[in-house]
Design an enzyme around this catalytic site. Structure first.
Site, mmCIF file in Angstrom:
data_model
loop_
_atom_site.group_PDB
_atom_site.id
_atom_site.type_symbol
_atom_site.label_atom_id
_atom_site.label_comp_id
_atom_site.label_asym_id
_atom_site.label_seq_id
_atom_site.Cartn_x
_atom_site.Cartn_y
_atom_site.Cartn_z
ATOM 1 N N ASP A 13 20.152 -18.095 33.270
ATOM 2 C CA ASP A 13 20.429 -19.531 33.341
ATOM 3 C C ASP A 13 19.771 -20.204 32.129
ATOM 4 O O ASP A 13 18.735 -19.761 31.665
ATOM 5 C CB ASP A 13 19.849 -20.091 34.648
ATOM 6 C CG ASP A 13 20.241 -21.539 34.912
ATOM 7 O OD1 ASP A 13 21.126 -21.770 35.754
ATOM 8 O OD2 ASP A 13 19.638 -22.446 34.290
ATOM 9 N N HIS A 52 14.682 -22.939 40.566
ATOM 10 C CA HIS A 52 13.637 -23.921 40.250
ATOM 11 C C HIS A 52 12.738 -24.234 41.447
ATOM 12 O O HIS A 52 11.710 -24.897 41.282
ATOM 13 C CB HIS A 52 14.253 -25.245 39.773
ATOM 14 C CG HIS A 52 14.957 -25.151 38.458
ATOM 15 N ND1 HIS A 52 14.384 -24.595 37.341
ATOM 16 C CD2 HIS A 52 16.206 -25.544 38.073
ATOM 17 C CE1 HIS A 52 15.241 -24.657 36.328
ATOM 18 N NE2 HIS A 52 16.353 -25.220 36.740
ATOM 19 N N ASP A 93 25.116 -22.139 32.544
ATOM 20 C CA ASP A 93 24.897 -23.366 31.765
ATOM 21 C C ASP A 93 24.400 -23.093 30.345
ATOM 22 O O ASP A 93 24.133 -24.034 29.599
ATOM 23 C CB ASP A 93 23.961 -24.334 32.502
ATOM 24 C CG ASP A 93 22.843 -23.645 33.242
ATOM 25 O OD1 ASP A 93 22.590 -22.455 32.967
ATOM 26 O OD2 ASP A 93 22.206 -24.282 34.094
HETATM 27 ZN ZN LIG Z 1 20.314 -24.199 34.903
#
Ligand SMILES: [Zn+2]
Length: 372
Positions: free
Chosen positions: A176, A139, A264
């Protein structure tokens, strides 16, 4: 040849402090641990040891990334700012990105660890590699820390491969559950990097990761987002890989594949709403490994991103590393049966519709790259 493994105890010392999940300082909520705490990663490393797989992996010693390596992705102002926070406690370095004392040094060790993994694969010291690093990276924007990420570990390793190691083409496959917005931004106008992100539609960051985000300039067409609806299971993920990810890789023909690997998307994850299982991750790894074998001599590097359900994440990681290494430990995932039995694990029509739309991006990529 073996599978390389990057780990360092200091990765576990990056202290995100007392939060309530991802909610930052000062909120009127009873304090709890931060979502991105060391536990899931420590347990993954521990299961590798207990299962016996760890001693069959080749350890790769991490080092700190250099300023030059960081600056291939990030601005000088960003690097200096994160460095200036190194001796402080309880700073939020950007958007949802807490730091503890020494977090800058640890983040430099994480970025350098992924570079070392990529170099080891390129230099044929290992066939493929998994870097179990903290803090995560996908990110982090060039000028901003975001979503628990200080530096874009995978992007920095990718730039190293393009600029220092002179590779022609690199590909990222980010599984992810959140959008790999940092990697996307780092290569937005770069035709030598194919960035693919398979994530939950509009999960994090908000309003990010849509299918129409394709890159710009010379990089136009080389960024592919597949935003899956919440509730997607193994069937949807396998369909995305078969119909979008693998054809894109074959069209682009990379010299190496880098996987920002968050777990996740696993069922039960507190920060995602997908339903992946260890056998699902095993299947996706098998597909990526086959693509790497066919396209780039098996060169595949994975670097750890998110994954927040401490009981299950270790089994997802074990399945991936068993598949990378070709070693089966015989350890059974005690959660597999439960997660298999969840409703809607098979591909659903509304998920199929998203994938069909994404297939259009593959057709464009084939025209752009001229590799069929
Ligand atoms: Zn994540």
């Amino acid at each position: 040849m073996a599978t390389g493994f990057v780990f360092h105890e200091l990765y576990m010392w990056h202290n995100t402090g007392n939060f309530a999940g991802p909610i930052p300082f000062g909120a009127p909520v009873q304090p709890y641990e931060h979502s991105e705490n060391p536990e899931t990663k420590r347990r993954l490393r521990n299961l590798l040891e207990v299962s016996g797989l760890l001693r069959q992996l080749t350890p790769i010693e991490p080092r700190q990334a250099t300023d030059t390596e960081i600056l291939r992705v990030h601005t000088r102002a960003h690097l200096d700012r994160i460095r200036s926070y190194n001796d402080l406690v309880g700073v939020d370095a950007g958007v949802y990105t807490p730091m503890g004392r020494g977090s800058f040094d640890i983040a430099m060790l994480a970025a350098g660890g992924v570079i070392e993994a990529a170099d080891a694969v390129l230099d044929r010291k290992v066939e493929n590699a998994y870097a179990l690093v903290r803090p995560p990276g996908h990110h982090a924007l060039p000028e901003l820390a975001m979503g628990f990420c200080l530096f874009g570990n995978a992007a920095i390793a990718g730039r190293h491969l393009l600029e220092a190691r002179r590779l022609d083409r690199i590909a990222f496959v980010d599984w992810d559950v959140h959008h790999g917005n940092g990697t996307q931004a780092a290569f937005w106008e770069e035709p030598r990097a194919l960035t693919i992100s398979v994530h939950q539609d509009n999960c994090f960051p908000p309003n990010s990761g849509y299918m129409h985000e394709n890159g710009a300039g010379k990089g136009e067409g080389f960024n592919i987002n597949i935003p899956l609806p919440p509730g997607s299971g193994v069937g949807a993920y396998e369909a995305v890989f078969d119909r979008v990810v693998l054809p894109s890789l074959h069209a682009f023909d990379p010299n190496i594949i880098i996987v920002p690997s968050g777990f996740d998307a696993g069922a039960h994850d507190p920060l995602g709403r997908q339903m992946m299982t260890s056998e699902g991750y095993r299947s996706l790894t098998r597909k990526l490994k086959a693509a790497a074998d066919a396209l780039c001599g098996g060169r595949l590097v994975m670097c750890h991103e998110g994954g927040y359900n401490a009981p299950t994440v270790p089994f997802f990681g074990l399945a991936v590393m068993e598949e990378l290494s070709g070693v089966r430990t015989g350890v059974l995932d005690p959660f597999q049966e439960l997660l298999n039995g969840l409703g809607y694990q098979a591909l659903q029509p509304h998920q199929d519709a998203v994938i069909r739309q994404a297939e259009g991006l593959v057709r464009r990529l084939k025209e752009k790259s001229g590799h069929e």
